[in-house]
Design a protein around this motif. Structure first.
Motif, PDB file in Angstrom:
ATOM      1  N   LEU A 144    -139.908 -15.803  -5.335  1.00  0.00           N
ATOM      2  CA  LEU A 144    -140.560 -15.869  -6.536  1.00  0.00           C
ATOM      3  C   LEU A 144    -141.523 -14.501  -6.907  1.00  0.00           C
ATOM      4  O   LEU A 144    -141.504 -14.006  -7.926  1.00  0.00           O
ATOM      5  N   ALA A 145    -142.187 -14.243  -6.030  1.00  0.00           N
ATOM      6  CA  ALA A 145    -143.180 -12.980  -6.168  1.00  0.00           C
ATOM      7  C   ALA A 145    -142.296 -11.851  -6.498  1.00  0.00           C
ATOM      8  O   ALA A 145    -142.580 -10.920  -7.090  1.00  0.00           O
ATOM      9  N   ALA A 156    -140.861 -23.027   2.251  1.00  0.00           N
ATOM     10  CA  ALA A 156    -141.900 -22.720   1.147  1.00  0.00           C
ATOM     11  C   ALA A 156    -142.485 -21.207   1.223  1.00  0.00           C
ATOM     12  O   ALA A 156    -142.643 -20.546  -0.050  1.00  0.00           O
ATOM     13  N   VAL A 157    -142.753 -20.761   2.378  1.00  0.00           N
ATOM     14  CA  VAL A 157    -143.149 -19.133   2.400  1.00  0.00           C
ATOM     15  C   VAL A 157    -141.811 -18.422   1.886  1.00  0.00           C
ATOM     16  O   VAL A 157    -142.033 -17.254   1.065  1.00  0.00           O
ATOM     17  N   GLN A 158    -140.633 -18.535   2.299  1.00  0.00           N
ATOM     18  CA  GLN A 158    -139.451 -17.861   1.648  1.00  0.00           C
ATOM     19  C   GLN A 158    -139.429 -17.955   0.206  1.00  0.00           C
ATOM     20  O   GLN A 158    -138.980 -17.029  -0.374  1.00  0.00           O
ATOM     21  N   VAL A 159    -139.463 -19.183  -0.363  1.00  0.00           N
ATOM     22  CA  VAL A 159    -139.441 -19.279  -1.870  1.00  0.00           C
ATOM     23  C   VAL A 159    -140.429 -18.585  -2.487  1.00  0.00           C
ATOM     24  O   VAL A 159    -140.405 -18.160  -3.539  1.00  0.00           O
ATOM     25  N   GLY A 160    -141.785 -18.838  -2.119  1.00  0.00           N
ATOM     26  CA  GLY A 160    -142.854 -18.070  -2.708  1.00  0.00           C
ATOM     27  C   GLY A 160    -142.803 -16.526  -2.432  1.00  0.00           C
ATOM     28  O   GLY A 160    -143.002 -15.807  -3.380  1.00  0.00           O
ATOM     29  N   GLN A 161    -141.924 -15.948  -1.460  1.00  0.00           N
ATOM     30  CA  GLN A 161    -142.002 -14.392  -1.244  1.00  0.00           C
ATOM     31  C   GLN A 161    -140.702 -13.994  -2.482  1.00  0.00           C
ATOM     32  O   GLN A 161    -140.858 -13.117  -3.111  1.00  0.00           O
ATOM     33  N   ARG A 179    -140.999 -11.935  -9.993  1.00  0.00           N
ATOM     34  CA  ARG A 179    -141.839 -11.567 -10.932  1.00  0.00           C
ATOM     35  C   ARG A 179    -142.350 -10.146 -11.070  1.00  0.00           C
ATOM     36  O   ARG A 179    -142.170  -9.725 -12.079  1.00  0.00           O
TER      37      ARG A 179
END
Length: 54
Positions: free
Chosen positions: A30-31, A23-28, A34
């Motif tokens: 996506l950030a 989840a952390v990797q996916v969040g990074q 963006r």
């Protein structure tokens, strides 16, 4: 994969830790994506605006 752990009495730290890491990797990712999109947006808008006057 999650259903494989449903019936066992193993320590939940490993699967939970793996899910958090993913989840952390996916969040990074996506950030970053963006931020790249937002960085490109003003340049594209400016090009559209200047082409409109031609």
């Amino acid at each position: 994969m999650l259903s494989g752990f449903a019936g066992t009495e193993t320590d939940d730290v490993l699967p939970t830790g793996l899910l958090i890491a993913v989840a952390v990797q996916v969040g990074q990712f996506l950030a970053r994506r963006r931020a790249e999109d937002l960085a490109r947006e003003p340049a594209g808008a400016r090009a559209d605006f200047t082409a409109f006057g031609d």
